[in-house]
Write a protein that holds these residues in place. Structure first.
Motif, PDB file in Angstrom:
ATOM      1  N   GLY A 146    -109.397  12.157 -10.365  1.00  0.00           N
ATOM      2  CA  GLY A 146    -109.227  13.414  -9.816  1.00  0.00           C
ATOM      3  C   GLY A 146    -109.780  14.569 -10.698  1.00  0.00           C
ATOM      4  O   GLY A 146    -110.599  15.597 -10.324  1.00  0.00           O
ATOM      5  N   VAL A 147    -109.660  14.715 -11.929  1.00  0.00           N
ATOM      6  CA  VAL A 147    -110.082  15.556 -12.851  1.00  0.00           C
ATOM      7  C   VAL A 147    -111.426  15.797 -12.910  1.00  0.00           C
ATOM      8  O   VAL A 147    -112.024  16.874 -12.945  1.00  0.00           O
ATOM      9  N   TYR A 152    -100.930  15.791  -2.725  1.00  0.00           N
ATOM     10  CA  TYR A 152    -102.274  16.461  -3.257  1.00  0.00           C
ATOM     11  C   TYR A 152    -103.594  16.010  -2.588  1.00  0.00           C
ATOM     12  O   TYR A 152    -104.096  16.894  -1.935  1.00  0.00           O
ATOM     13  N   CYS A 153    -103.696  14.637  -2.176  1.00  0.00           N
ATOM     14  CA  CYS A 153    -104.635  14.405  -1.547  1.00  0.00           C
ATOM     15  C   CYS A 153    -104.803  14.864   0.043  1.00  0.00           C
ATOM     16  O   CYS A 153    -105.841  15.011   0.473  1.00  0.00           O
ATOM     17  N   ILE A 212    -104.999  10.635 -19.928  1.00  0.00           N
ATOM     18  CA  ILE A 212    -106.029  11.595 -20.604  1.00  0.00           C
ATOM     19  C   ILE A 212    -107.105  10.531 -21.124  1.00  0.00           C
ATOM     20  O   ILE A 212    -108.427  10.925 -20.479  1.00  0.00           O
ATOM     21  N   ALA A 218     -94.164  11.082  -8.648  1.00  0.00           N
ATOM     22  CA  ALA A 218     -95.512  11.227  -9.129  1.00  0.00           C
ATOM     23  C   ALA A 218     -96.537  10.791  -7.775  1.00  0.00           C
ATOM     24  O   ALA A 218     -97.389  11.343  -7.333  1.00  0.00           O
ATOM     25  N   TYR A 255     -99.023   5.788 -16.535  1.00  0.00           N
ATOM     26  CA  TYR A 255     -99.828   5.262 -15.309  1.00  0.00           C
ATOM     27  C   TYR A 255     -99.372   5.678 -13.926  1.00  0.00           C
ATOM     28  O   TYR A 255    -100.006   5.542 -12.735  1.00  0.00           O
ATOM     29  N   MET A 256     -98.243   6.330 -14.079  1.00  0.00           N
ATOM     30  CA  MET A 256     -97.673   7.024 -12.571  1.00  0.00           C
ATOM     31  C   MET A 256     -98.815   8.143 -12.461  1.00  0.00           C
ATOM     32  O   MET A 256     -98.816   8.521 -11.026  1.00  0.00           O
ATOM     33  N   VAL A 257     -99.318   8.712 -13.185  1.00  0.00           N
ATOM     34  CA  VAL A 257    -100.451   9.784 -12.935  1.00  0.00           C
ATOM     35  C   VAL A 257    -101.842   9.482 -13.471  1.00  0.00           C
ATOM     36  O   VAL A 257    -102.739  10.169 -13.082  1.00  0.00           O
ATOM     37  N   LEU A 307    -103.892  19.131 -11.518  1.00  0.00           N
ATOM     38  CA  LEU A 307    -103.705  17.741 -12.155  1.00  0.00           C
ATOM     39  C   LEU A 307    -103.242  17.597 -13.594  1.00  0.00           C
ATOM     40  O   LEU A 307    -102.420  16.848 -13.858  1.00  0.00           O
ATOM     41  N   THR A 341    -103.687   4.684  -6.954  1.00  0.00           N
ATOM     42  CA  THR A 341    -102.681   4.935  -7.374  1.00  0.00           C
ATOM     43  C   THR A 341    -101.477   3.772  -6.973  1.00  0.00           C
ATOM     44  O   THR A 341    -100.495   3.632  -7.659  1.00  0.00           O
ATOM     45  N   MET A 347    -109.468   9.139 -18.702  1.00  0.00           N
ATOM     46  CA  MET A 347    -110.678   9.877 -18.165  1.00  0.00           C
ATOM     47  C   MET A 347    -111.866   9.765 -19.109  1.00  0.00           C
ATOM     48  O   MET A 347    -112.846   9.950 -18.365  1.00  0.00           O
ATOM     49  N   ILE A 370    -108.690   7.700  -4.790  1.00  0.00           N
ATOM     50  CA  ILE A 370    -107.331   8.170  -5.515  1.00  0.00           C
ATOM     51  C   ILE A 370    -106.303   7.273  -4.924  1.00  0.00           C
ATOM     52  O   ILE A 370    -105.418   6.984  -5.823  1.00  0.00           O
ATOM     53  N   THR A 398     -99.050  12.705  -5.451  1.00  0.00           N
ATOM     54  CA  THR A 398    -100.213  12.317  -5.591  1.00  0.00           C
ATOM     55  C   THR A 398    -100.884  12.235  -4.040  1.00  0.00           C
ATOM     56  O   THR A 398    -101.799  12.650  -3.508  1.00  0.00           O
ATOM     57  N   TRP A 434     -91.684   7.859 -11.584  1.00  0.00           N
ATOM     58  CA  TRP A 434     -93.240   7.185 -10.860  1.00  0.00           C
ATOM     59  C   TRP A 434     -93.184   7.445  -9.662  1.00  0.00           C
ATOM     60  O   TRP A 434     -94.249   7.869  -9.103  1.00  0.00           O
ATOM     61  N   VAL A 480    -104.388   9.275 -10.442  1.00  0.00           N
ATOM     62  CA  VAL A 480    -105.082  10.495  -9.642  1.00  0.00           C
ATOM     63  C   VAL A 480    -105.509  11.563 -11.061  1.00  0.00           C
ATOM     64  O   VAL A 480    -106.794  12.021 -10.665  1.00  0.00           O
ATOM     65  N   CYS A 481    -105.054  11.263 -12.441  1.00  0.00           N
ATOM     66  CA  CYS A 481    -105.858  12.152 -13.104  1.00  0.00           C
ATOM     67  C   CYS A 481    -107.143  11.611 -13.435  1.00  0.00           C
ATOM     68  O   CYS A 481    -108.266  12.286 -13.549  1.00  0.00           O
ATOM     69  N   CYS A 492    -108.368  20.409 -11.132  1.00  0.00           N
ATOM     70  CA  CYS A 492    -108.328  19.786 -12.295  1.00  0.00           C
ATOM     71  C   CYS A 492    -107.010  20.385 -12.855  1.00  0.00           C
ATOM     72  O   CYS A 492    -106.361  19.796 -13.746  1.00  0.00           O
TER      73      CYS A 492
END
Lengths: 661, 127
Positions: A95-96, B107-108, A390, B100, A86-88, B26, A419, A393, A415, B104, B97, A91-92, B23
């Motif tokens: 964002g993807v 990135y934004c 993953i 990351a 869940y740390m990413v 990420l 987060t 998504m 996003i 993020t 965490w 955004v994943c 994509c």
């Protein structure tokens, strides 16, 4: 047992009232806009807060506040690792696909995921398969979510065990089905925002209270480590479970219940000091009646162990938290309920085996279940890093939200918000539920689903009026999480039936009025059907939620992702990817229907195999059946600018039909 | 030049191009987090590195070989900075965490392109 305070009940009811008001406002707005686009997609006008909260609240389901806490309570700190992706994930998962999916959906006017697939691959078969799959997985998930909602109401209002679940189920179903059907997507989003705020507020307020009650995290860890080795039984039947703690040095591996496989057998306890401690079990041969059915209650087993000359001094036997209550009869006589239920042991299976867990095991990985199985071995650790970020998504419910936001800037801000939301929810939950293991005595596997609600109502509820109101907010948090997922899923099934099957496949000329009536009716009918199915719910909600989440991703992620980013993806490739992913997921979980274990090939979760098969088939079949039709490639991957006197394209290909821009 | 020879000029859709770039970024971020967290937590945070008992075929734990040298002793637990978080959770989950989240935000702010999505089509336009 502590009574639920009036403040808790009033706050809870006020929250439900707010949800109804939002549904009413949404319904009024619905009358002023195009019905389908508004009812199922909010007219593609979500702002950043609405997008962030509806996205996060939909993802944070009943599992986040019932199944996940139950696992933390059972296995401890290893759940921080389990949830780590869940740390990413925010955004994943946004964002993807987000920007591209939104653009494509606008281009074609799609308002459902099957719409997107139908248009991208120019295939009705794909759309119908997608709709069927959505309905299948969504109904499975909804049963688990309805159970979670019913349990929360049962526990909040202290409803009696014999009819409390049914009453909770009906109250929950009526509430959520009404506001979803009446208000549509906009109501769902607005309530998601409310529910998201309640979740963050609840967790943020609960964390310091629980840490203070536990004496701080250092102290909580110390208490956990110093706890004597404990065994909690969990067998079929109510009020039959026991908690067994070693009084001194542990010299026994665990306890085995055995069905004697004969009629009129007496209760018998065996414990062999002649074998090594690691193989030494307390063996309980259950008493049976004339038909060979067990007649032994948990209390009988407790008495037998306590009176056993060797075991009595070695072990302290008590009851799990929920069994340890005082029951008052109609003459005002109070007795401790204890384990009055029959130890329900399937004669065909014959045995149930439980092991002692040391206190320090919850401070490390891999975690062990009451039956001694490791919870999070390496293959699972890798699989679960795929799971949230993953797999997240590939959820049609969240993808749908990515089709509904206003512009790119909205997505960017959402996003960041999501987060922050995930960080404020999931890590604090681990802290809270690790502490709950100290604050609330042992819960068995069945009741550990209530761990979060018990923290909110019992631990906080005993602390005075201000905390009672806080307790009410905290109870509303899991309830909000469940509702925010259920409402989205109900709409998804409804849109699948009305939009994808009826309007776009059977009768494209259907009138707006009929569509409107059909939408309301299907939402209500699906709600009723799921309520009926949830009257006999499965144990361990999180397993169902993981199954459906993995199934969605294995079926939908490849055709959507490669369809958006790979020009070579063909209709046949997409169909193979969907069918392959679906078959692998269902096939690997199929043994669980017959009492067996899920197939974890090489120790990996089926989720990972589903994704590998789906992407592998999608790529290989597309390569073999390609190239994709030029008009689709042009439409989705190119932009047409002012006319030029040339036949060739920028990359040298010829095209027949120009795309729109 | 006749009317037949006049074709609209095709360029790669900028939303597609930018989205693809984002994509890839990420997915690489996810991969880096996965490799670090799984490796660190598995090696530094497990009491025993036993294979999965229900695995069909050899488990991944067996494939990577015995890792008993990394088994933790319960008494070895520390809690960095007095926060009460086990050391392996702190360095294996909480630190990455935080990193990351920072990535993020960057990135934004600097990588994400605010493309115009207002192409053709409105909700409910099909069929």
């Amino acid at each position: 047992m502590t009574e639920t305070s009036p403040a808790t009940i009033i706050t809870f009811v006020a929250y439900i009232a707010c949800v109804f008001v939002l549904a009413g406002l949404s319904h009024r707005l619905l009358a002023t806009k195009s019905f389908l686009g508004e009812y199922f997609l909010g007219s593609r006008g979500l702002g950043s807060w609405a997008l962030a909260f509806t996205f996060a609240a939909t993802a944070a389901s009943g599992g986040s506040f019932t199944g996940f806490p139950s696992l933390i309570y059972s296995y401890g700190w290893v759940l921080a690792f389990w949830i780590a992706s869940y740390m990413v994930a925010g955004v994943c998962s946004m964002g993807v696909l987000g920007k591209r999916l939104n653009q494509v959906a606008r281009k074609t006017g799609a308002i459902t995921i099957p719409d997107v697939l139908r248009d991208r691959y120019d295939s009705t078969a794909l759309a119908l398969f997608a709709t069927s799959t959505i309905i299948f997985f969504t109904v499975c998930n909804l049963i688990a979510q309805f159970k979670a909602g019913a349990l929360i109401i049962e526990e909040t209002f202290n409803l009696p065990a014999d009819w409390g679940y049914s009453a909770g189920l009906i109250i929950f179903a009526v509430t959520v089905v009404f506001y979803t059907a009446y208000g549509g997507f906009r109501a769902v989003v607005w309530t998601d925002v409310l529910q998201g705020i309640v979740m963050v507020l609840g967790i943020t307020l609960l964390l310091p209270v629980v840490l203070r009650q536990g004496g701080g995290m250092e102290s909580i860890n110390r208490k956990l480590r110093d706890r004597p080795p404990t065994l909690v039984t969990s067998v079929p039947g109510a009020y039959n479970d026991l908690v067994i703690q070693a009084r001194g040095q542990l010299d026994t591996a665990g306890l085995i219940y055995r069905h004697p496989q004969r009629a009129n057998a007496p209760l018998e306890i065996r414990w062999d000091p002649g074998v090594g401690a690691e193989q030494r079990f307390i063996e309980v041969f259950l008493a049976t009646d004339g038909d060979g059915q067990p007649t032994t209650t948990g209390n009988d087993v407790k008495g037998a162990i306590e009176q056993h000359p060797r075991l009595g001094p070695r072990f302290r036997v008590s009851f799990p938290y929920d069994n340890n209550e005082i029951v008052t009869d109609r003459f005002g006589q109070s007795t401790e309920r204890g384990a009055t239920g029959i130890v329900g042991l399937d004669g065909a299976r014959g045995t149930e085996r439980f092991v002692f867990l040391r206190g320090d095991e919850v401070l490390f990985g891999p975690g062990r279940s009451a039956r001694g199985e490791p919870f999070h071995p390496l293959g699972m650790a890798i699989s679960f890093f795929f799971m949230w970020a993953i797999t997240g998504m590939g959820q049609p419910g969240t993808m749908l939200r990515l089709m509904a936001f206003k512009d790119s800037r909205t997505l960017k801000r959402a996003i960041l918000t999501v987060t922050g939301f995930y960080s404020m929810i999931y890590l604090p939950l681990v802290f809270i539920l690790v502490a709950a293991r100290v604050l609330i005595p042992e819960l068995n596997a069945e009741n550990s689903d209530k761990a979060m609600v018990l923290v909110a109502t019992r631990v906080v509820g005993d602390m005075g009026l201000a905390y009672q109101i806080l307790g009410a907010v905290l109870v509303a948090a899991p309830f909000a999480a469940v509702m925010s997922t259920v409402d989205s899923f109900l709409l998804m099934i409804s849109s699948g039936l009305v939009r994808d099957i009826y309007q776009r496949t059977i009768n494209p000329r259907v009138s707006d009025r009929t569509v409107k009536r059909a939408s309301y009716a299907t939402t209500v009918i699906v709600g009723i059907l799921v309520t009926l199915l949830a009257t006999r719910p499965p144990d361990f909600l999180q397993r169902i939620i993981v199954f459906t989440g993995s199934g969605f991703a294995a079926t939908f992620l490849c055709p959507i992702m490669l369809g958006l980013y790979w020009k070579g993806m063909t209709r046949q490739g997409a169909l193979s990817a969907m069918v392959g992913g679906f078959v692998v997921m269902v096939g690997f979980f199929l043994p669980t229907l017959f009492g067996g274990s899920r197939i974890d090939l090489l120790g990996f979760h089926p989720n990972l195999w589903g994704l590998i098969v789906s992407f592998g088939l999608g790529f290989l079949v597309s390569k073999r059946t390609g190239p994709a039709p030029a008009h689709l490639v042009d439409r989705y991957f190119y932009k047409l600018s002012s006319p030029q006197p040339s036949h060739s394209t920028e990359d040298g290909r010829q095209s027949r039909v120009g795309g729109s821009a | 030049m006749t009317a037949d020879s006049i074709q609209p000029r095709k360029t790669v859709d900028p939303v597609f191009r930018n989205s693809l770039r984002e994509c890839v970024f990420l997915l690489l971020l996810w991969l880096a987090c996965c490799l670090y967290t799984v490796t660190y937590c598995y090696l530094a945070g497990y009491l025993v590195h036993e294979p999965h008992p229900n695995a069909t075929g050899p488990s991944i734990g067996k494939l990577v070989g015995p890792l008993t040298a990394f088994d933790r002793h319960p008494q070895s637990l520390t809690t960095p900075f007095g926060l009460g978080v086990p050391d392996w959770v702190f360095f294996g989950v909480i630190v990455p965490w935080v990193v990351a989240v920072v990535i993020t935000v960057l990135y934004c702010l600097f990588f994400f392109v605010e493309d115009d999505l207002s192409g053709a089509g409105r909700a409910g336009e099909n069929p």
